[in-house]
Scaffold this active site. Structure first.
Site, mmCIF file in Angstrom:
data_model
loop_
_atom_site.group_PDB
_atom_site.id
_atom_site.type_symbol
_atom_site.label_atom_id
_atom_site.label_comp_id
_atom_site.label_asym_id
_atom_site.label_seq_id
_atom_site.Cartn_x
_atom_site.Cartn_y
_atom_site.Cartn_z
ATOM 1 N N TYR A 11 0.827 -1.221 0.000
ATOM 2 C CA TYR A 11 0.000 0.000 0.000
ATOM 3 C C TYR A 11 0.864 1.276 0.000
ATOM 4 N N LEU A 33 6.270 -10.391 -2.390
ATOM 5 C CA LEU A 33 4.843 -10.562 -2.724
ATOM 6 C C LEU A 33 4.096 -11.384 -1.670
ATOM 7 N N ASN A 118 9.875 -12.193 10.735
ATOM 8 C CA ASN A 118 9.912 -11.521 9.431
ATOM 9 C C ASN A 118 10.434 -10.092 9.585
ATOM 10 N N THR A 144 6.327 3.127 13.632
ATOM 11 C CA THR A 144 4.904 3.415 13.830
ATOM 12 C C THR A 144 4.697 4.246 15.083
ATOM 13 N N SER A 179 0.612 -4.394 20.564
ATOM 14 C CA SER A 179 0.414 -5.695 19.883
ATOM 15 C C SER A 179 1.798 -6.275 19.599
ATOM 16 N N TYR A 181 2.794 -7.062 16.750
ATOM 17 C CA TYR A 181 3.268 -6.325 15.573
ATOM 18 C C TYR A 181 3.946 -5.021 16.016
ATOM 19 N N HIS A 182 3.234 -4.215 16.829
ATOM 20 C CA HIS A 182 3.821 -2.934 17.241
ATOM 21 C C HIS A 182 5.137 -3.173 17.999
ATOM 22 N N LYS A 185 8.175 -3.425 15.827
ATOM 23 C CA LYS A 185 8.712 -2.131 15.391
ATOM 24 C C LYS A 185 9.652 -1.541 16.451
ATOM 25 N N ARG A 241 -11.703 1.472 6.620
ATOM 26 C CA ARG A 241 -12.805 0.542 6.885
ATOM 27 C C ARG A 241 -14.136 1.284 7.035
ATOM 28 N N TYR A 255 -14.692 0.345 17.915
ATOM 29 C CA TYR A 255 -14.413 -0.641 18.964
ATOM 30 C C TYR A 255 -14.519 0.024 20.350
ATOM 31 N N ARG A 326 -9.693 -5.733 21.088
ATOM 32 C CA ARG A 326 -8.314 -5.457 21.521
ATOM 33 C C ARG A 326 -8.270 -5.125 23.003
HETATM 34 P P1 NAD Z 1 1.551 -3.739 3.017
HETATM 35 O O1 NAD Z 1 1.287 -5.049 3.651
HETATM 36 O O2 NAD Z 1 0.546 -3.204 2.060
HETATM 37 O O3 NAD Z 1 2.978 -3.770 2.271
HETATM 38 C C1 NAD Z 1 4.106 -4.392 2.801
HETATM 39 C C2 NAD Z 1 4.867 -5.031 1.639
HETATM 40 O O4 NAD Z 1 6.065 -5.612 2.152
HETATM 41 C C3 NAD Z 1 4.072 -6.136 0.946
HETATM 42 O O5 NAD Z 1 4.033 -5.932 -0.440
HETATM 43 C C4 NAD Z 1 4.842 -7.411 1.327
HETATM 44 O O6 NAD Z 1 4.769 -8.391 0.306
HETATM 45 C C5 NAD Z 1 6.248 -6.869 1.554
HETATM 46 N N1 NAD Z 1 7.049 -7.706 2.486
HETATM 47 C C6 NAD Z 1 6.704 -8.114 3.736
HETATM 48 N N2 NAD Z 1 7.688 -8.871 4.263
HETATM 49 C C7 NAD Z 1 8.680 -8.942 3.333
HETATM 50 C C8 NAD Z 1 9.929 -9.604 3.294
HETATM 51 N N3 NAD Z 1 10.373 -10.354 4.302
HETATM 52 N N4 NAD Z 1 10.712 -9.447 2.180
HETATM 53 C C9 NAD Z 1 10.279 -8.691 1.130
HETATM 54 N N5 NAD Z 1 9.083 -8.056 1.116
HETATM 55 C C10 NAD Z 1 8.281 -8.192 2.212
HETATM 56 O O7 NAD Z 1 1.808 -2.697 4.207
HETATM 57 P P2 NAD Z 1 1.734 -1.085 4.179
HETATM 58 O O8 NAD Z 1 0.418 -0.690 4.725
HETATM 59 O O9 NAD Z 1 2.176 -0.585 2.876
HETATM 60 O O10 NAD Z 1 2.824 -0.744 5.275
HETATM 61 C C11 NAD Z 1 4.181 -0.557 4.879
HETATM 62 C C12 NAD Z 1 5.038 -0.223 6.085
HETATM 63 O O11 NAD Z 1 4.551 0.975 6.689
HETATM 64 C C13 NAD Z 1 5.033 -1.283 7.167
HETATM 65 O O12 NAD Z 1 6.329 -1.404 7.702
HETATM 66 C C14 NAD Z 1 4.080 -0.737 8.207
HETATM 67 O O13 NAD Z 1 4.440 -1.207 9.480
HETATM 68 C C15 NAD Z 1 4.285 0.755 8.058
HETATM 69 N N6 NAD Z 1 3.085 1.527 8.444
HETATM 70 C C16 NAD Z 1 1.904 1.363 7.763
HETATM 71 C C17 NAD Z 1 0.790 2.113 8.150
HETATM 72 C C18 NAD Z 1 -0.557 1.990 7.469
HETATM 73 O O14 NAD Z 1 -1.532 2.618 7.926
HETATM 74 N N7 NAD Z 1 -0.686 1.222 6.394
HETATM 75 C C19 NAD Z 1 0.890 3.028 9.223
HETATM 76 C C20 NAD Z 1 2.127 3.146 9.884
HETATM 77 C C21 NAD Z 1 3.222 2.396 9.487
HETATM 78 N N1 USQ Z 2 -10.558 0.419 15.380
HETATM 79 C C1 USQ Z 2 -11.927 0.580 15.497
HETATM 80 N N2 USQ Z 2 -12.714 -0.007 14.564
HETATM 81 C C2 USQ Z 2 -12.211 -0.713 13.506
HETATM 82 C C3 USQ Z 2 -10.804 -0.836 13.374
HETATM 83 C C4 USQ Z 2 -10.010 -0.267 14.336
HETATM 84 O O1 USQ Z 2 -12.421 1.214 16.433
HETATM 85 O O2 USQ Z 2 -13.004 -1.218 12.697
HETATM 86 C C5 USQ Z 2 -9.681 1.055 16.376
HETATM 87 C C6 USQ Z 2 -8.679 0.109 17.047
HETATM 88 O O3 USQ Z 2 -9.237 -0.536 18.170
HETATM 89 C C7 USQ Z 2 -7.545 1.059 17.397
HETATM 90 C C8 USQ Z 2 -7.616 2.115 16.294
HETATM 91 O O4 USQ Z 2 -8.902 2.002 15.690
HETATM 92 O O5 USQ Z 2 -7.806 1.686 18.609
HETATM 93 C C9 USQ Z 2 -6.551 1.936 15.228
HETATM 94 O O6 USQ Z 2 -6.667 0.650 14.656
HETATM 95 P P1 USQ Z 2 -6.219 0.394 13.134
HETATM 96 O O7 USQ Z 2 -6.543 -1.025 12.795
HETATM 97 O O8 USQ Z 2 -6.743 1.465 12.261
HETATM 98 O O9 USQ Z 2 -4.650 0.655 13.230
HETATM 99 P P2 USQ Z 2 -3.491 -0.159 13.960
HETATM 100 O O10 USQ Z 2 -3.903 -1.508 14.367
HETATM 101 O O11 USQ Z 2 -2.912 0.713 15.015
HETATM 102 O O12 USQ Z 2 -2.441 -0.341 12.786
HETATM 103 C C10 USQ Z 2 -2.361 0.551 11.663
HETATM 104 C C11 USQ Z 2 -1.496 -0.146 10.616
HETATM 105 C C12 USQ Z 2 -0.095 -0.349 11.192
HETATM 106 C C13 USQ Z 2 0.456 0.979 11.678
HETATM 107 C C14 USQ Z 2 -0.488 1.665 12.656
HETATM 108 C C15 USQ Z 2 -0.085 3.102 12.961
HETATM 109 O O13 USQ Z 2 -2.071 -1.401 10.255
HETATM 110 O O14 USQ Z 2 0.742 -0.895 10.195
HETATM 111 O O15 USQ Z 2 1.669 0.761 12.306
HETATM 112 O O16 USQ Z 2 -1.795 1.773 12.038
HETATM 113 S S1 USQ Z 2 -0.413 3.539 14.648
HETATM 114 O O17 USQ Z 2 -1.812 3.220 14.947
HETATM 115 O O18 USQ Z 2 -0.140 4.930 14.788
HETATM 116 O O19 USQ Z 2 0.477 2.698 15.447
#
Ligand code: NAD
Ligand code: USQ
Length: 383
Positions: A11, A33, A118, A144, A179, A181-182, A185, A241, A255, A326
């Site tokens: 994305y 991918l 990963n 993040t 989480s 995941y977090h 980071k 969403r 939520y 959560r």
């Molecule tokens: P995404 O899942 O759309 O894209 C991640 C890409 O990385 C995918 O194409 C996946 O195939 C690739 N990838 C994952 N593991 C890999 C590996 N081991 N080797 C090679 N490629 C790999 O995610 P996104 O929403 O684009 O997020 C990108 C980055 O930004 C992430 O690190 C995420 O933590 C961070 N981020 C995203 C958001 C958000 O709201 N989407 C917010 C804050 C931070």
């Molecule tokens: N939430 C709702 N309803 C929903 C989905 C989420 O109320 O349908 C709430 C969650 O409980 C949470 C908040 O919205 O309190 C954010 O949730 P989210 O799913 O939008 O975001 P999050 O899980 O925090 O993760 C996303 C990305 C992640 C990035 C992070 C930035 O998936 O890759 O790191 O946003 S941050 O939130 O600033 O850490």
């Protein structure tokens, strides 16, 4: 300048790779991918039909005459990583290539282990490759805002000055992520900080908030360049969403109490922030942290804004406070700084201006693709 975008099929990465290519950078995409595979395994799909990566890149070349190099493989495989780096020779590495969903990391032991392996091993491999062969390369790493959690004091950009028993120091800001995941980071941040300190590497950690929207100048040029837009309970993020829920007449899934406050930004600002970071590299030995968001909203506020915009478009939008899957504070203080990117020239897009409408229009255009079974959350933090 040569920029390798790791995770460039995702994305944020896809939008960034095209933006940088359009601005005249020599761009390479590295991606295994795996995200497309995770979607397939979970039985979920992006709202927007995204083309295979080769087709995407061919279309980009046909439209603009600009070539983007492609390396398909896993950064956890060091041989593949180092060979790709040698072939491309980056000045900057932008690292998006991680498992990025909090719910995915909370499914079970296997998903938690996979997420942390990963993410942490991939980043460590990049650090060792930089130490051995690319010591001047600038690492721009996506962190993040969730690394900080929701402390009852103001959140600074990476570091905080502490006075303790009459002595002062500037220390990494305390981390209380919500989480596995977090947490991955946070582990990355520590590893990168340490590598900068001991090997003199240069890195910028971009603590990004929640990204919303689907259109950027480049991804809007052609249907084959369209970006992904996730709406399911695992990979979909709150505002994206809510817009899709409004478009299909599903009550917005706030939520719990909805007082959870987060930093958010438009995807058009994500790509610009990366460009700013790449253009202004950190000094050797410096681990720099920028908070990358433009506005703060509670999820309840977001739902109200979507309801207002949806109602203006003739939709019947209801808000439902569903049981929170959560474990997180639902009402809390949240005041985070975000001046460093603004000081370097970021001109933010604001949610109230137009994006909500355009996101809603996009959701309406593709609503026939929504799988209604994937709207409600299925992953719980408690089990
Ligand atoms: P995404 O899942 O759309 O894209 C991640 C890409 O990385 C995918 O194409 C996946 O195939 C690739 N990838 C994952 N593991 C890999 C590996 N081991 N080797 C090679 N490629 C790999 O995610 P996104 O929403 O684009 O997020 C990108 C980055 O930004 C992430 O690190 C995420 O933590 C961070 N981020 C995203 C958001 C958000 O709201 N989407 C917010 C804050 C931070
Ligand atoms: N939430 C709702 N309803 C929903 C989905 C989420 O109320 O349908 C709430 C969650 O409980 C949470 C908040 O919205 O309190 C954010 O949730 P989210 O799913 O939008 O975001 P999050 O899980 O925090 O993760 C996303 C990305 C992640 C990035 C992070 C930035 O998936 O890759 O790191 O946003 S941050 O939130 O600033 O850490």
């Amino acid at each position: 300048m040569k920029v390798l975008v790791i995770g460039g099929d995702g994305y944020c990465g896809w939008a960034t790779a095209l933006h940088l290519a359009n601005k005249g950078y020599e761009v390479g995409i590295l991606d295994n991918l795996i995200r497309r595979h995770w979607d397939a395994k979970l039985g979920v799909d992006t709202l927007t039909p995204i083309a295979p990566i080769h087709q995407r890149l061919q279309r980009w070349k046909d439209l603009t005459g600009k070539h983007i190099d492609l390396y398909i493989g896993d950064i956890n495989h060091y041989d593949f990583l180092i060979k790709s780096l040698r072939d491309f020779g980056p000045d900057s590495i932008v690292h998006f290539g991680e498992q990025r969903s909090a719910p995915y990391s909370m499914i079970d032991r296997e998903h938690a282990v996979m997420t942390q392996t990963n993410n942490v091993v991939g980043t460590l491999n990049i650090l060792f490759a930089m130490r051995d062969e690319f010591p001047d390369c600038h690492l721009v790493k996506l962190g993040t805002m969730g690394e900080y959690g929701t402390p009852n004091i103001d959140i600074e950009e990476g570091y905080i000055e502490i006075e303790h028993n009459g002595r002062k120091d500037t220390l990494p800001y305390p981390k209380q992520p919500g989480s596995f995941y977090h947490l991955s980071k946070v582990h990355d941040s520590h590893n990168i900080h340490f590598a900068c300190k001991i090997w003199g590497l240069r890195a910028t950690d971009l603590n990004q908030g929640i990204v919303y929207g689907v259109l950027t100048e480049e991804t809007g040029m052609d249907e084959l360049l369209v970006n992904r837009l996730d709406y399911d309970g695992v990979f979909g993020t709150a505002l994206n969403r809510f817009c899709i829920q409004a478009a299909i007449g599903h009550p917005l899934t706030v939520y719990g109490k909805g007082g959870q406050t987060r930093g958010l930004l438009d995807i058009r600002d994500t790509v610009r922030c990366i460009e700013i970071a790449v253009n202004n590299p950190a000094e050797p030995g410096n681990f720099r942290v920028f908070n990358q968001f433009t506005e703060l909203f509670s999820v309840g506020d977001l739902a109200m804004m979507v309801k207002k915009a949806g109602t203006a478009m003739g939709m019947n939008v209801e808000i439902d406070n569903v049981a929170n899957p959560r474990v997180e504070l639902e009402e809390h203080y949240f005041n985070a700084k975000n001046t460093k990117l603004l000081d370097l020239g970021l001109q933010p897009h604001f949610l109230s201006d137009s994006l909500l409408d355009s996101l809603l229009h996009f959701a309406v255009k593709y609503k026939h693709r929504v799988d209604h079974n994937e709207i409600l959350p299925k992953v719980s933090w408690r089990r």
